[in-house]
Design an enzyme around this catalytic site. Structure first.
Site, PDB file in Angstrom:
ATOM      1  N   GLY A   1       0.455   8.463  -5.625  1.00  0.00           N
ATOM      2  CA  GLY A   1       1.664   7.789  -6.120  1.00  0.00           C
ATOM      3  C   GLY A   1       1.476   7.131  -7.466  1.00  0.00           C
TER       4      GLY A   1
ATOM      5  N   TYR B   1       0.831  -1.206   0.000  1.00  0.00           N
ATOM      6  CA  TYR B   1       0.000   0.000   0.000  1.00  0.00           C
ATOM      7  C   TYR B   1       0.864   1.254   0.000  1.00  0.00           C
ATOM      8  CZ  TYR B   1      -4.163  -2.803   0.940  1.00  0.00           C
ATOM      9  OH  TYR B   1      -5.187  -3.703   0.839  1.00  0.00           O
ATOM     10  N   GLU B   2       0.288   2.339  -0.503  1.00  0.00           N
ATOM     11  CA  GLU B   2       1.015   3.596  -0.648  1.00  0.00           C
ATOM     12  C   GLU B   2       1.480   4.173   0.680  1.00  0.00           C
ATOM     13  OE1 GLU B   2       0.289   7.990  -2.701  1.00  0.00           O
ATOM     14  OE2 GLU B   2      -1.114   6.350  -3.073  1.00  0.00           O
ATOM     15  N   SER B   3       0.885   3.752   1.760  1.00  0.00           N
ATOM     16  CA  SER B   3       1.296   4.235   3.077  1.00  0.00           C
ATOM     17  C   SER B   3       2.601   3.592   3.546  1.00  0.00           C
ATOM     18  CB  SER B   3       0.192   3.960   4.098  1.00  0.00           C
ATOM     19  OG  SER B   3      -0.212   2.607   4.049  1.00  0.00           O
TER      20      SER B   3
END
Length: 264
Positions: A141, A61-63
């Site tokens: 992103g 995930y982008e986190s």
């Protein structure tokens, strides 16, 4: 492309658009190992794939969460449920500089408001930039995901000439063809699959336009062409996508998203 299933739904079964898109997208993840997933339909598809065609799949995930094993669906990429049981949580420089730019992502899973025949995406504005009809969330992103994933899948809730357009209102996320024209050489093939409410569009990679390769039951090639804002190429043999099976729907509704966070 995965277009076979062991059992079909009963004729009385009602399948929502979200369920259809999630199931069909999950099948496309067969044999894929690492997926950079967005929140929403991509999350539903990857979680269902983990329970069906891709048990070894690793979700990023982008986190910065890698190898997520959430107890229930996250509502945002920053949801704490993603961290519990995850294989790793990385900083943004490590995630984008090492994982993505290092070429470790098999499939980047994105959504968009608009897409063109080359797989360029718009998630910024609909209408004029200075005075838009709709202002959208923007890239996040997605540019890095497009440039560095081996391939990109896109799920589109709407298939109409405004969403599938000959010319984007704004190019948020350029595919490799457009990047090459600007002198930039991306690592990946760009968009290779687009799953919509009407069927599946696909291309092998750089230099090819998206073409229609499969339709959902009851949908005709002419319907898809009329709903597309450019002269859509069509494969020599267009397959019919098997509808969701009873098993797939049961897993999606009871195991993946029983609270209907994203199913609607």
């Amino acid at each position: 492309m995965t277009t076979t299933a062991p059992e079909t739904v009963t004729s009385s079964e009602t399948v929502t658009s979200s369920e259809l898109l999630s199931v069909v997208a999950s099948r496309e993840l067969a044999s894929r190992r690492t997926v950079f997933a967005g929140i929403g339909l991509p999350t539903l598809a990857t979680e269902l794939a983990h329970l069906t065609v891709a048990p070894q799949i690793e979700v990023v995930y982008e986190s910065g969460v890698c190898g997520a094993h959430p107890s229930h669906l996250p509502e945002t990429i920053a949801d704490a449920v993603l961290i519990s049981g995850a294989e790793a949580v990385l900083s943004m420089p490590a995630l984008f500089g090492c994982v993505l730019q290092g070429g470790h992502i098999d499939v980047g899973f994105l959504g968009a408001a608009q897409i063109d025949r080359w797989g360029n995406l718009n998630t910024s504005v609909i209408g004029d930039w200075e005075n838009p009809t709709v202002r959208l969330p923007g890239s996040g992103g997605a540019v890095e995901v497009m440039a560095n994933s081996r391939e990109v899948f896109v799920v589109m809730r709407r298939h109409n000439p405004r969403s599938f357009t000959a010319e984007l209102d704004f190019c948020t996320t350029p595919g490799p063809d457009r990047a090459l024209a600007e002198g930039i050489r991306p690592l990946g093939a760009g968009v290779t699959r687009v799953i919509t409410e009407l069927g599946i569009l696909a291309r092998a990679g750089i230099g090819e336009e998206l073409r229609l390769v499969a339709v959902h039951p009851g949908v005709t090639v002419d319907q898809v062409r009329e709903a597309t804002g450019w002269d859509l190429q069509v494969a020599g043999s267009v397959e019919t996508v098997p509808p969701p099976t009873e098993a797939e729907l049961r897993l999606l509704r009871e195991d993946v998203d029983p609270g209907r966070v994203y199913l609607r």
